[in-house]
Design an enzyme around this catalytic site. Sequence first.
Site, PDB file in Angstrom:
ATOM      1  N   CYS A 148     -18.578   9.899   7.677  1.00 23.56           N
ATOM      2  CA  CYS A 148     -19.080   8.766   6.902  1.00 23.56           C
ATOM      3  C   CYS A 148     -18.047   8.326   5.867  1.00 23.56           C
ATOM      4  O   CYS A 148     -17.859   8.998   4.844  1.00 23.56           O
ATOM      5  CB  CYS A 148     -20.385   9.170   6.215  1.00 23.56           C
ATOM      6  SG  CYS A 148     -21.011   7.890   5.124  1.00 23.56           S
ATOM      7  N   CYS A 151     -19.558   7.415   2.426  1.00 24.02           N
ATOM      8  CA  CYS A 151     -19.946   8.568   1.602  1.00 24.02           C
ATOM      9  C   CYS A 151     -18.721   9.274   1.025  1.00 24.02           C
ATOM     10  O   CYS A 151     -18.732   9.694  -0.126  1.00 24.02           O
ATOM     11  CB  CYS A 151     -20.708   9.604   2.432  1.00 24.02           C
ATOM     12  SG  CYS A 151     -21.873   8.929   3.590  1.00 24.02           S
ATOM     13  N   ASP A 152     -17.671   9.425   1.826  1.00 27.59           N
ATOM     14  CA  ASP A 152     -16.592  10.342   1.443  1.00 27.59           C
ATOM     15  C   ASP A 152     -15.248   9.682   1.176  1.00 27.59           C
ATOM     16  O   ASP A 152     -14.312  10.356   0.737  1.00 27.59           O
ATOM     17  CB  ASP A 152     -16.406  11.400   2.558  1.00 27.59           C
ATOM     18  CG  ASP A 152     -17.676  12.214   2.749  1.00 27.59           C
ATOM     19  OD1 ASP A 152     -18.385  12.422   1.762  1.00 27.59           O
ATOM     20  OD2 ASP A 152     -17.945  12.636   3.888  1.00 27.59           O
TER      21      ASP A 152
END
Length: 330
Positions: A148, A151-152
């Site tokens: 992701c 997200c990261d």
Amino acid sequence: MEFRFSGLSMENSTPQEPVKVLILGSGPAGLSAALYAARAEMNPVVLTGMELGGQAALTYTIENYPGFPEGVGGSQLGELFQKQAERFGARVEIDSATSVDLSQRPFRVTSFNGQFLADSLIIATGATPDHLLIPGENELTGRGVSYCATCDGWFFKDKKVVVVGGGDSALEEGIFLTRYAKSVTIVHRRDSLRAGQILQKRAFDNEKVKFIWNTVVTEVLGKETVEALRLKDTVTGEERIFPTDGMFIFIGHTPNTGLFKGQLELDEGGYIKTDTLMQTSVPGVYAAGEVADPIYRQVVTSAGMGAAAAMQAIRYLEENTKEAETTLEP
Ligand code: NAP
């Protein structure tokens, strides 16, 4: 024999809540179904599943959902979907189904927090990103291996990252990662991309994006975090070590249908089989979005499938109620 009173079962002390339309999943399909069912005064209940807003909520910007000419944040769109469904009476529960019994109506659904007796069920449980299944991948997930970018990505400021895959997701997420990373190297197993032309052009035009063709990753190397990848040329068989700070994997998805195996017909890829009316192999059970769509997998198509599934569920409930009333007539 089971003894029930006011929705309470003596078999199990957890109350069994009767629901006309129960929806599993809170992505575009689930929340669009909720909107339509709520506007038909069916008081739908949505069990969000583990990912509120589904995969769309993990996308930084969605540029191809109509009505947002400048694009819209994935989580923002999810919140708008939810707000709109709730405005008409949908109840969204942060909860996840753990087992279902579709052998009789009402369908029984057990979740972490309760039990439901559903007159109709709409399955919109989506899909989960596929893994490469190579040494080091699991061990270093969350320590440089990710599925992701939204997200990261932030953790890779001024770092070198590799993206695996050659589809729309790999390119879209790879381009997104250039916001943070010093360089993004897309490793693809063939010499041509599966992604659409617009994304291909954008990736080729981005000076931070590089490509390694005809290559697969065979091992993730690193002690605490990712330090390098072992790459193998698919044409020559040659291997080499490629230093990198992270690896993002976008190689497709597997539908979340584990709960329904043996109860609903699935296709060879594990997707729920539906007819053109979103009807599964069990009358009264509908499926919408990526759990039943190996082809389009867009926010707009999932939303459309969710709306259609709800319309069919409403029709089904009306017809079945009418039938029940007719048989009761003297
Ligand atoms: P996808 O189209 O199935 O692409 C998966 C990619 O991963 C392919 O290039 C495939 O290689 C590669 N791959 C698969 N297994 C692999 C393995 N074990 N090792 C190395 N490479 C592997 O998946 P996706 O990109 O997630 O897209 C899914 C659907 O969503 C598509 O319909 C896509 O159009 C849609 N989507 C659309 C957008 C958009 O419109 N903005 C954005 C994201 C996704 P091969 O090419 O050799 O098979």
